[in-house]
Design an enzyme around this catalytic site. Structure first.
Site, PDB file in Angstrom:
ATOM      1  N   GLY A  47       0.775  -1.206  -0.128  1.00 26.40           N
ATOM      2  CA  GLY A  47       0.043  -0.125   0.090  1.00 26.40           C
ATOM      3  C   GLY A  47       1.028   1.218   0.004  1.00 26.40           C
ATOM      4  CG  MET A 125      -0.074  -8.231  -6.489  1.00 32.63           C
ATOM      5  SD  MET A 125       0.896  -7.333  -7.812  1.00 32.63           S
ATOM      6  CE  MET A 125       2.114  -6.775  -6.688  1.00 32.63           C
ATOM      7  CG  HIS A 144       4.102  -3.410 -15.163  1.00 35.96           C
ATOM      8  ND1 HIS A 144       3.797  -4.386 -14.788  1.00 35.96           N
ATOM      9  CD2 HIS A 144       5.284  -3.463 -15.940  1.00 35.96           C
ATOM     10  CE1 HIS A 144       4.548  -5.282 -14.859  1.00 35.96           C
ATOM     11  NE2 HIS A 144       5.614  -4.824 -15.584  1.00 35.96           N
ATOM     12  CB  VAL A 179      -1.477  -8.894 -18.506  1.00 37.01           C
ATOM     13  CG1 VAL A 179      -0.559  -8.319 -17.425  1.00 37.01           C
ATOM     14  CG2 VAL A 179      -2.557  -9.738 -18.060  1.00 37.01           C
TER      15      VAL A 179
END
Ligand code: GRF
Length: 232
Positions: A47, A125, A144, A179
């Site tokens: 986080g 994830m 990313h 992705v």
């Protein structure tokens, strides 16, 4: 020595960019859209990006409101940050769902109930399905830890090290079905140093993530607000 090399080196030293890396597109502009954009944050990990979004809002660098943090992992540390900063959170544990669709539906329902405008995957994830991606078209972004399109998927920092690149970085992009492939909003580059371990390089990349994710949110929010204005 190239004619302009000396001047170039001097500029780099003075601008402080030598250690910081490069952000592109870079803008110091603060977007002044109103009202605040309603964010939903999805996280699975520590986080730290979530925390930097909170700080940007508190410092008035980002005109946003976090309506909810959704986590898929009941043990993730992001929950502690939500408690610390008094932000509502919801655990939607994928292990308790029978399918990806079922999990996505619960996530969408929560986002919908809270009228979330922009969904930010800040260390989420999990792959999400087409229904969620389509519902939040142009309103779903991800961070990313590589300079996409290089090193998609898991362990991007290890991939960069294994490939012996000398520059890597991070990317904020729109989410699409494939992705780590949607169009790029902002990227930051950092050097990979000979003495780097995975930990030192991760720290350098993440320091940049903490800068570019709030910048990207502001940029997309501004675009969304203007788009809605155009439609009026
Ligand atoms: C970040 O490195 C992000 O790029 C990746 O997951 C990590 C999450 O870190 N997708 P944190 O949970 O924000 O600390």
């Amino acid at each position: 020595m190239l004619e302009y090399q000396e001047e170039y080196e001097e500029n780099i030293l003075f601008s402080g960019l030598k250690e910081q890396g490069l952000i592109s597109p870079f803008s110091v502009e603060r977007y002044s859209y109103e009202p605040k954009i309603r964010l939903g944050i999805l996280a699975s990990g520590n986080g730290s990006n979530f925390e930097h979004i909170i700080k940007s809002i508190k410092n008035k660098k980002l005109n946003a409101e976090i309506t909810i943090l959704i986590v898929n992992n009941p043990n993730c540390l992001a929950i502690r940050k939500a408690i610390e900063y008094d932000i509502p959170y919801e655990i939607i544990n994928h292990r308790e769902c029978n399918s990806r669709q079922e999990h996505d539906k619960l996530v969408m329902k929560k986002l919908d109930d809270l009228s979330v405008e922009l969904v930010v995957m800040a260390g989420w994830m999990r792959i999400v399905g087409e229904e969620l991606i389509n519902k939040y078209e142009n309103r779903l972004i991800n961070i990313h830890p590589s300079l996409l399109p290089s090193f998609k998927g898991v362990d991007a920092i290890k991939q960069a090290m294994d490939n012996k690149v000398t520059i890597t970085g991070c990317t904020v992009h729109y989410v699409q079905k494939e992705v780590d492939s949607g169009s790029i909003i902002i990227q930051a580059a950092v050097p990979v140093k000979d003495r780097d371990s995975k930990e030192t390089l991760t720290k350098r990349v993440q320091d940049m993530e903490h800068i570019i994710l709030p910048l990207a949110i502001g940029k997309v929010a501004n675009k969304l607000r203007n788009r809605f204005m155009d439609n009026k």
